[in-house]
Design a protein around this motif. Structure first.
Motif, PDB file in Angstrom:
ATOM      1  N   SER A  77       0.927  -1.068  -0.125  1.00  0.00           N
ATOM      2  CA  SER A  77      -0.012  -0.042   0.233  1.00  0.00           C
ATOM      3  C   SER A  77       1.002   1.482  -0.014  1.00  0.00           C
ATOM      4  O   SER A  77       1.972   1.309   0.356  1.00  0.00           O
ATOM      5  N   ARG A  79       2.856   4.546   0.543  1.00  0.00           N
ATOM      6  CA  ARG A  79       3.577   5.314   1.763  1.00  0.00           C
ATOM      7  C   ARG A  79       3.917   6.655   1.327  1.00  0.00           C
ATOM      8  O   ARG A  79       3.834   7.170   0.070  1.00  0.00           O
ATOM      9  N   CYS A 137       2.210  -8.846   7.110  1.00  0.00           N
ATOM     10  CA  CYS A 137       0.780  -9.319   6.747  1.00  0.00           C
ATOM     11  C   CYS A 137       0.426 -10.196   7.974  1.00  0.00           C
ATOM     12  O   CYS A 137       0.947 -11.273   8.342  1.00  0.00           O
TER      13      CYS A 137
END
Ligand code: HEM
Length: 189
Positions: A77, A79, A137
């Motif tokens: 994702s 940054r 994760c």
């Protein structure tokens, strides 16, 4: 999570809904494409497929290699740099958007010998398919298990598994998505 919201008010309604959405998306689109991309990679490397069939004990290492070779999350994702910095000779100014390519990292020749080769026995295998650091994760152990169970069962049950269309006819999901996977994978059983 509902108890955390109702009982001790640890979660607000938006937090509850967002967390459920995150778990559903992060927990499904990922593993489904680990299995799809992984099976395709094995079908395109018959020597590795045969090795794995004859050595099911290699399944955990094989799943790590499939995560590295063609993992389901292409980019982390986004940054934003909190300060000016330099990474590998590239200046990253404060406030810049940073896209981390997990797929490219898995093919870095400075880290992996012959990165373009699928090697189901590769060790060590320091891929970053599950990210790194505080946002590593949450579902990695479940995802690894799902990959091992699904791919292991598929190979054991269908010894004649083969692609049903030429690889050039396979279509991937739209460009730009962080999820990397096939629209479908037609096979003969
Ligand atoms: C092969 C399967 C999977 C891959 C490759 C994968 C990959 C990733 C990656 C790269 C991140 C970090 C993203 C970033 O730092 O920007 C992440 C975070 C996350 N993943 Fe997965 N994932 C997988 C399966 C799952 C499963 C099965 C679940 C849940 C059941 C899950 C839940 C999450 C959650 C909740 C986060 C956010 C963690 C945080 O921000 O602290 N993932 N995943």
């Amino acid at each position: 999570m509902v108890q955390a919201r109702d009982g001790d008010a640890a979660l607000t309604d938006p937090e509850l809904l967002n967390t459920i959405a995150l778990l559903l998306i992060a927990g499904h689109d990922t593993t489904v494409n680990l299995i799809g991309n992984g099976v395709l990679a094995l079908l395109r490397a018959p020597d590795q497929l045969e090795l794995l069939r004859s050595r099911p004990d290699l399944l955990p290492a094989a799943v790590e290699e499939l995560l590295r070779f063609d993992g389901p999350i292409e980019r982390a994702s986004q940054r934003i740099a909190l300060e000016d910095m330099e990474i590998a000779g590239v200046r990253v100014p404060r406030g810049a958007w940073v896209h981390v390519s997990l797929g490219a990292a898995g093919h870095d020749p400075a880290v992996f010998d012959d990165p373009g080769k699928l090697d189901v026995a590769r060790t060590p295998n320091r891929h970053v398919a599950f990210g790194h650091g505080v946002h590593f994760c949450l579902g990695a152990p479940l995802a690894r298990l799902e990959g091992q169970v699904a791919i292991g069962a598929l190979l054991a049950r269908f010894p004649g598994l083969a692609l049903a269309v030429p690889p050039t006819e396979l279509r991937r999901h739209r460009e730009g998505s962080i999820v990397r996977g096939l629209v479908n994978l037609p096979v003969r059983l």
